[in-house]
Design a protein around this motif. Structure first.
Motif, PDB file in Angstrom:
ATOM      1  N   SER A  67      10.072 -63.339 -44.330  1.00 30.85           N
ATOM      2  CA  SER A  67      10.426 -64.302 -45.396  1.00 30.85           C
ATOM      3  C   SER A  67       9.196 -65.479 -45.491  1.00 30.85           C
ATOM      4  O   SER A  67       9.536 -66.721 -46.065  1.00 30.85           O
ATOM      5  CB  SER A  67      11.612 -65.122 -44.860  1.00 30.85           C
ATOM      6  N   GLY A  68       7.947 -65.217 -45.210  1.00 31.27           N
ATOM      7  CA  GLY A  68       6.908 -66.174 -45.349  1.00 31.27           C
ATOM      8  C   GLY A  68       6.448 -65.915 -46.902  1.00 31.27           C
ATOM      9  O   GLY A  68       6.972 -64.952 -47.617  1.00 31.27           O
ATOM     10  N   GLY A  69       5.472 -67.128 -47.115  1.00 28.60           N
ATOM     11  CA  GLY A  69       5.138 -67.084 -48.696  1.00 28.60           C
ATOM     12  C   GLY A  69       4.126 -66.080 -48.854  1.00 28.60           C
ATOM     13  O   GLY A  69       3.660 -65.406 -47.952  1.00 28.60           O
ATOM     14  N   ASP A 298      10.136 -67.908 -36.852  1.00 25.23           N
ATOM     15  CA  ASP A 298      11.520 -67.956 -37.753  1.00 25.23           C
ATOM     16  C   ASP A 298      11.005 -67.221 -39.159  1.00 25.23           C
ATOM     17  O   ASP A 298      11.797 -67.621 -40.092  1.00 25.23           O
ATOM     18  CB  ASP A 298      11.974 -69.429 -37.812  1.00 25.23           C
ATOM     19  N   VAL A 299      10.035 -66.858 -39.176  1.00 27.92           N
ATOM     20  CA  VAL A 299       9.710 -66.246 -40.697  1.00 27.92           C
ATOM     21  C   VAL A 299       9.539 -64.609 -40.487  1.00 27.92           C
ATOM     22  O   VAL A 299       9.430 -64.156 -41.547  1.00 27.92           O
ATOM     23  CB  VAL A 299       8.272 -66.766 -41.372  1.00 27.92           C
ATOM     24  N   GLY A 300       9.706 -63.696 -39.288  1.00 29.11           N
ATOM     25  CA  GLY A 300       9.588 -62.675 -39.551  1.00 29.11           C
ATOM     26  C   GLY A 300       8.265 -61.793 -39.281  1.00 29.11           C
ATOM     27  O   GLY A 300       8.088 -60.796 -39.662  1.00 29.11           O
ATOM     28  N   HIS A 301       7.204 -62.506 -38.678  1.00 28.51           N
ATOM     29  CA  HIS A 301       5.948 -61.860 -38.438  1.00 28.51           C
ATOM     30  C   HIS A 301       6.063 -60.787 -37.498  1.00 28.51           C
ATOM     31  O   HIS A 301       6.896 -60.746 -36.622  1.00 28.51           O
ATOM     32  CB  HIS A 301       4.950 -63.012 -37.966  1.00 28.51           C
ATOM     33  N   LYS A 302       4.859 -59.956 -37.674  1.00 27.50           N
ATOM     34  CA  LYS A 302       4.808 -58.846 -36.854  1.00 27.50           C
ATOM     35  C   LYS A 302       3.455 -59.025 -36.121  1.00 27.50           C
ATOM     36  O   LYS A 302       2.568 -59.137 -36.521  1.00 27.50           O
ATOM     37  CB  LYS A 302       4.873 -57.382 -37.481  1.00 27.50           C
ATOM     38  N   LEU A 303       3.705 -59.036 -34.640  1.00 25.67           N
ATOM     39  CA  LEU A 303       2.503 -59.334 -33.999  1.00 25.67           C
ATOM     40  C   LEU A 303       1.887 -58.429 -33.014  1.00 25.67           C
ATOM     41  O   LEU A 303       2.657 -57.424 -32.329  1.00 25.67           O
ATOM     42  CB  LEU A 303       2.709 -60.602 -32.977  1.00 25.67           C
ATOM     43  N   TYR A 304       0.670 -58.022 -33.073  1.00 23.84           N
ATOM     44  CA  TYR A 304       0.115 -56.844 -32.293  1.00 23.84           C
ATOM     45  C   TYR A 304      -0.739 -57.593 -31.158  1.00 23.84           C
ATOM     46  O   TYR A 304      -1.482 -58.479 -31.600  1.00 23.84           O
ATOM     47  CB  TYR A 304      -0.951 -55.880 -33.209  1.00 23.84           C
ATOM     48  N   MET A 305      -0.894 -56.784 -30.118  1.00 29.72           N
ATOM     49  CA  MET A 305      -1.601 -57.512 -28.933  1.00 29.72           C
ATOM     50  C   MET A 305      -1.900 -56.443 -27.803  1.00 29.72           C
ATOM     51  O   MET A 305      -1.666 -55.404 -27.997  1.00 29.72           O
ATOM     52  CB  MET A 305      -0.943 -58.609 -28.253  1.00 29.72           C
ATOM     53  N   GLU A 306      -3.144 -56.737 -27.102  1.00 32.99           N
ATOM     54  CA  GLU A 306      -3.374 -55.777 -26.102  1.00 32.99           C
ATOM     55  C   GLU A 306      -2.899 -55.880 -24.632  1.00 32.99           C
ATOM     56  O   GLU A 306      -1.922 -56.678 -24.464  1.00 32.99           O
ATOM     57  CB  GLU A 306      -5.003 -55.817 -25.889  1.00 32.99           C
ATOM     58  N   ASN A 307      -3.114 -54.984 -23.763  1.00 33.09           N
ATOM     59  CA  ASN A 307      -2.253 -54.950 -22.492  1.00 33.09           C
ATOM     60  C   ASN A 307      -2.775 -56.042 -21.646  1.00 33.09           C
ATOM     61  O   ASN A 307      -1.849 -56.351 -20.901  1.00 33.09           O
ATOM     62  CB  ASN A 307      -2.864 -53.623 -21.816  1.00 33.09           C
ATOM     63  N   PHE A 308      -3.421 -57.340 -21.999  1.00 33.76           N
ATOM     64  CA  PHE A 308      -3.648 -58.204 -21.383  1.00 33.76           C
ATOM     65  C   PHE A 308      -2.454 -59.039 -21.684  1.00 33.76           C
ATOM     66  O   PHE A 308      -2.338 -60.159 -20.683  1.00 33.76           O
ATOM     67  CB  PHE A 308      -5.225 -58.891 -21.687  1.00 33.76           C
ATOM     68  N   PHE A 309      -1.853 -59.146 -22.758  1.00 34.07           N
ATOM     69  CA  PHE A 309      -1.020 -60.048 -22.860  1.00 34.07           C
ATOM     70  C   PHE A 309       0.531 -59.246 -22.754  1.00 34.07           C
ATOM     71  O   PHE A 309       1.603 -60.092 -22.550  1.00 34.07           O
ATOM     72  CB  PHE A 309      -0.987 -60.709 -24.133  1.00 34.07           C
ATOM     73  N   SER A 310       0.682 -58.235 -23.130  1.00 35.64           N
ATOM     74  CA  SER A 310       1.972 -57.514 -23.429  1.00 35.64           C
ATOM     75  C   SER A 310       2.762 -57.418 -22.235  1.00 35.64           C
ATOM     76  O   SER A 310       2.290 -57.067 -20.979  1.00 35.64           O
ATOM     77  CB  SER A 310       1.698 -56.269 -23.847  1.00 35.64           C
ATOM     78  N   SER A 311       4.158 -57.686 -22.140  1.00 39.12           N
ATOM     79  CA  SER A 311       5.281 -57.666 -21.303  1.00 39.12           C
ATOM     80  C   SER A 311       6.517 -57.723 -21.718  1.00 39.12           C
ATOM     81  O   SER A 311       6.637 -58.188 -22.847  1.00 39.12           O
ATOM     82  CB  SER A 311       4.875 -58.746 -20.199  1.00 39.12           C
ATOM     83  N   PRO A 312       7.287 -57.000 -21.179  1.00 34.06           N
ATOM     84  CA  PRO A 312       8.796 -56.988 -21.602  1.00 34.06           C
ATOM     85  C   PRO A 312       9.290 -58.370 -21.819  1.00 34.06           C
ATOM     86  O   PRO A 312      10.190 -58.695 -22.642  1.00 34.06           O
ATOM     87  CB  PRO A 312       9.609 -56.216 -20.661  1.00 34.06           C
ATOM     88  N   HIS A 313       9.133 -59.213 -20.920  1.00 29.45           N
ATOM     89  CA  HIS A 313       9.850 -60.458 -20.920  1.00 29.45           C
ATOM     90  C   HIS A 313       8.990 -61.300 -22.032  1.00 29.45           C
ATOM     91  O   HIS A 313       9.964 -61.923 -22.760  1.00 29.45           O
ATOM     92  CB  HIS A 313       9.484 -61.318 -19.519  1.00 29.45           C
ATOM     93  N   LEU A 314       7.860 -61.084 -22.177  1.00 26.96           N
ATOM     94  CA  LEU A 314       7.338 -62.018 -23.375  1.00 26.96           C
ATOM     95  C   LEU A 314       7.978 -61.484 -24.648  1.00 26.96           C
ATOM     96  O   LEU A 314       8.178 -62.065 -25.765  1.00 26.96           O
ATOM     97  CB  LEU A 314       5.745 -61.567 -23.503  1.00 26.96           C
ATOM     98  N   PHE A 315       8.110 -59.921 -24.838  1.00 26.50           N
ATOM     99  CA  PHE A 315       8.404 -59.504 -26.141  1.00 26.50           C
ATOM    100  C   PHE A 315      10.032 -59.909 -26.400  1.00 26.50           C
ATOM    101  O   PHE A 315      10.232 -60.240 -27.529  1.00 26.50           O
ATOM    102  CB  PHE A 315       8.561 -57.906 -26.018  1.00 26.50           C
ATOM    103  N   ASP A 316      10.873 -60.104 -25.379  1.00 27.79           N
ATOM    104  CA  ASP A 316      12.094 -60.354 -25.426  1.00 27.79           C
ATOM    105  C   ASP A 316      12.268 -62.060 -26.120  1.00 27.79           C
ATOM    106  O   ASP A 316      13.094 -62.313 -26.753  1.00 27.79           O
ATOM    107  CB  ASP A 316      12.921 -60.470 -24.195  1.00 27.79           C
ATOM    108  N   LYS A 317      11.439 -62.818 -25.302  1.00 27.63           N
ATOM    109  CA  LYS A 317      11.439 -63.936 -25.714  1.00 27.63           C
ATOM    110  C   LYS A 317      10.937 -64.276 -27.209  1.00 27.63           C
ATOM    111  O   LYS A 317      11.525 -65.217 -27.764  1.00 27.63           O
ATOM    112  CB  LYS A 317      10.376 -65.046 -24.828  1.00 27.63           C
TER     113      LYS A 317
END
Length: 483
Positions: A67-69, A298-317
């Motif tokens: 829903s971003g501009g 709250d606008v529905g962005h899609k975020l891509y990241m590498e394995n340094f950041f990724s975790s199930p807990h982060l994705f859930d939050k």
């Protein structure tokens, strides 16, 4: 039918009712089901501890509507900027509040230095705004003309003579500004042993001002990427990093979030261990991503990241903030499937193994090597071995999306370094400031202004299109393209 089967059927029915429709219908080509602000997903509060299972147990996929501009200029924040505005007008949107800070603090630091000397040199005239712009003009031009020493720029020797530098500013005046360049009052430093001590305090005002301006004046694209970059610095600073796999191994590490155009939307400098989070149940990488995404909620962005950041807990939050994520993941991450963490798979080329937990999909595929991916964006692919007629592994759509969108930060870093300002003897504060200046120039040229038109070279008169402010002529490689 036993009670176990009744319970299993009831769970499957509940999973289907949680969404408006199944992703397997003909109307949903990408196997994605969107939900607006009025229809929210009922998430299990203990979903982070839910059981992983095969992809057949979950047939639905819920993502957020974007829903971003419109991507680009935020008209409400810059009504005077239009497609006919120059790049300098856009540049001043970011830099107008910074130039006065530089002038005031540079003069303050010079006076403080002279006051500490009993028989010091006679005070020189204070720096004014026009002189600061001339100083930065020379600094930017040095990115085109790399030389071994500063004095070579003002040399009258035939092989070095360049009238531009001496005609713009006298050498002694330039060195005076470079020596005392400051952006904070040195007397305001806090106790270094305090828990709230900010190692970036000398340049914090500029850093926060730019981050606020980047967010306020620009609407990023739907797909974003977060990654780390390092700019070269071998001087003395406590948070200098050594990363052997990087091309520039020594330097200051910065986390950035960029969009498809390479626009740096937000950034954060790595300053070492954060003592304020030592007792909190939040990892450093989780906190970094959370801070960088605070402007994209709250606008529905899609975020891509590498394995340094990724975790199930982060994705859930992040999913609770209407941010869907995709990224490679380390197999030993907490809360991943047990068979992933124990590396129980023996995969051949083209093999895919998938595990699903609510909206979260974890997969491992093998081409030349095994790749672990965690995502919320697509329906889980089928398990099996998938190769074409030539024996080449067929990549899952999730992996294709990751390869397509993950390079935004690297794209911005390459453009910023094409003609980056360089200097081997500058202090880390100056080094970081000039890196920020590179980003301001780069971000200023992502706007739909007249700077993207075909321009004429002032030397050979050939025409060419420039992508940002410091592109040289493609034929003579000397003259800058000017209108």
């Amino acid at each position: 039918m036993t009670s176990f089967h009744l319970e299993e059927a009831e769970i499957e029915k509940q999973l289907i009712n949680d969404t408006d429709s199944d992703c397997g219908t003909e109307e949903s080509e990408s196997c994605e089901q969107t939900t607006g602000s009025e229809s929210e997903v009922d998430e299990d509060p203990s979903s982070s501890m839910a059981t992983w299972g095969p992809p057949a147990q979950h047939g639905t996929r819920v993502v957020n509507n974007y829903s971003g501009g419109a991507v680009g200029l935020n008209i409400n924040e810059a009504p005077h900027v239009n497609k006919d505005s120059t790049t300098f007008c856009v540049f001043m949107l970011y830099f107008a509040g910074i130039i006065r800070l530089l002038v005031e603090e540079t003069n303050r630091y010079c006076h403080q230095y002279l006051d500490r000397l009993q028989d010091g040199p006679s005070p020189r005239p204070d720096v004014i705004d026009s002189e600061m712009f001339q100083f930065l003009e020379i600094i930017i031009q040095m990115g085109h003309d790399i030389r071994d020493r500063l004095k070579d720029y003002c040399s009258t020797a035939e092989q070095f003579a360049t009238p531009f530098y001496s005609n713009t500013m006298k050498r002694d005046r330039f060195l005076h500004i470079l020596r005392f360049l400051h952006s904070a009052d040195s007397n305001t430093e806090t106790d270094r042993n305090a828990d709230n001590y900010d190692r970036l305090w000398k340049i914090r005002t500029i850093f926060d001002t730019l981050n606020h301006s980047y967010e306020k004046c620009y609407n990023p694209s739907e797909n974003l990427a977060i990654d780390e970059i390092i700019f070269k610095f071998k001087g003395r600073v406590v948070f200098r990093q050594y990363i052997p796999k990087k091309h520039k191994r020594f330097g200051i590490k910065t986390f950035k979030i960029c969009d498809a155009a390479g626009y740096t939307y937000d950034m954060k400098v790595y300053l070492g261990k954060d003592r304020t989070r030592a007792d909190q149940d939040v990892t450093a990488t989780h906190a970094t991503v959370r801070d960088l995404c605070r402007r994209n909620e709250d606008v529905g962005h899609k975020l891509y990241m590498e394995n340094f950041f990724s975790s199930p807990h982060l994705f859930d939050k992040l999913m609770t903030k209407d941010i869907t994520c995709c990224g490679t993941v380390r197999p030993n991450r907490k809360c991943l499937p047990d068979d992933f963490r124990r590396r129980q798979f023996r995969l051949n080329k083209g093999d895919i193994r998938v595990r699903v937990r609510w909206n979260l999909t974890a997969l491992v595929s093998k081409n030349k090597r095994e790749v672990n991916v965690l995502t919320i964006m697509r329906c889980p692919p089928a398990e099996g071995s998938f190769c074409d007629e030539h024996g080449n592994a067929i990549k899952p759509a999730i992996v294709v999306d990751y390869n397509k969108y993950m390079g935004y930060v690297d794209k911005a870093d390459r453009m910023a370094k094409s003609y980056s300002i360089s200097g081997r003897t500058w202090k880390w504060t100056n080094k970081l400031f000039f890196h920020l200046l590179d980003l301001i120039i780069l971000n200023s040229n992502h706007w739909p202004t007249s700077s993207n038109k075909r321009l004429r070279c002032r030397v050979c008169s050939s025409r060419g299109k420039r992508s940002y402010i410091r592109t040289k002529c493609t034929k003579c490689d000397i003259g800058l393209c000017n209108s």
